[in-house]
Design an enzyme around this catalytic site. Sequence first.
Site, PDB file in Angstrom:
ATOM      1  N   ASP A  41       1.956 -11.704  -2.562  1.00 43.55           N
ATOM      2  CA  ASP A  41       2.770 -12.004  -3.755  1.00 43.55           C
ATOM      3  C   ASP A  41       3.652 -13.216  -3.508  1.00 43.55           C
ATOM      4  O   ASP A  41       4.402 -13.238  -2.519  1.00 43.55           O
ATOM      5  CB  ASP A  41       3.655 -10.800  -4.080  1.00 43.55           C
ATOM      6  CG  ASP A  41       2.851  -9.654  -4.655  1.00 43.55           C
ATOM      7  OD1 ASP A  41       2.981  -8.523  -4.159  1.00 43.55           O
ATOM      8  OD2 ASP A  41       2.077  -9.911  -5.589  1.00 43.55           O
ATOM      9  N   ASP A 180      -1.896  -3.817 -10.962  1.00 41.00           N
ATOM     10  CA  ASP A 180      -0.969  -4.141  -9.873  1.00 41.00           C
ATOM     11  C   ASP A 180       0.428  -3.600 -10.187  1.00 41.00           C
ATOM     12  O   ASP A 180       1.085  -4.052 -11.117  1.00 41.00           O
ATOM     13  CB  ASP A 180      -0.913  -5.669  -9.715  1.00 41.00           C
ATOM     14  CG  ASP A 180       0.031  -6.093  -8.604  1.00 41.00           C
ATOM     15  OD1 ASP A 180       0.216  -7.308  -8.428  1.00 41.00           O
ATOM     16  OD2 ASP A 180       0.581  -5.209  -7.931  1.00 41.00           O
TER      17      ASP A 180
END
Length: 225
Positions: A41, A180
Amino acid sequence: MTMTRKHSVEIVPSLLACDLAHMGEAIQAVKSAGISWVSVDIMDGHFVPNLSFGPDHVRMAKKYGLTVDSHLMVEDPESIAPWFTKAGADIVTFHIEAAKNAKNLAQKIRQEGKKAGIALRPQTPAEKVLPLLPEIDLVLVMTVDPGFGGAHFIKEMLPKISTLRQAIDSANLDCWIQADGGINPQTALLASEAGADSLVAGTAIFGQKNIAQAAQILKDQVRNK
Ligand code: DX5
């Protein structure tokens, strides 16, 4: 709903949740459970109120021989995406809410030989990305508000996943649907049954005592879905 998806469901550990002092061991642990894809991320402190990783983390993760996707939660993906194609990311996913021209950016990422992904915040409807599905390899449905791990799965995202599943299948496209945020054994089942074939999990894997076992539990949960 009959699904003709082209992929079996993949569990994708999110490194945001791992012990940052032992990232290599964490990647090795999920690899030992047969994981072949991890997610890194990228947060710029503007698009989301957090800062996380950079290109060097992708370079490090690539040393373990896994598929590495970089999820760009950044205000200026046109400027940042090349850092990650150059760093060796296999998939570069950017937010449709931030891109100046999503179609052009996706084409540029593909021209670098990488797979292009578009991510949708929970508030962004599937309709926003439908016209772009032929231009991308993955659509990321955020099932939490982006920025942090450990949040709860937003079940209202399930119809969005199903809409995308139907659109991708009816057009016979080869495009992953990635869910996600808040993925655990229970929500993994919901997301895969709705049509997701890539499930990003942080806390449910790296927040557990036995990382390899936690990854295996998620894999078993969605096997043959
Ligand atoms: C949130 C990130 C997610 C998060 C997932 O902005 O994109 O990948 O790390 O973590 P969990 O699985 O703990 O929700």
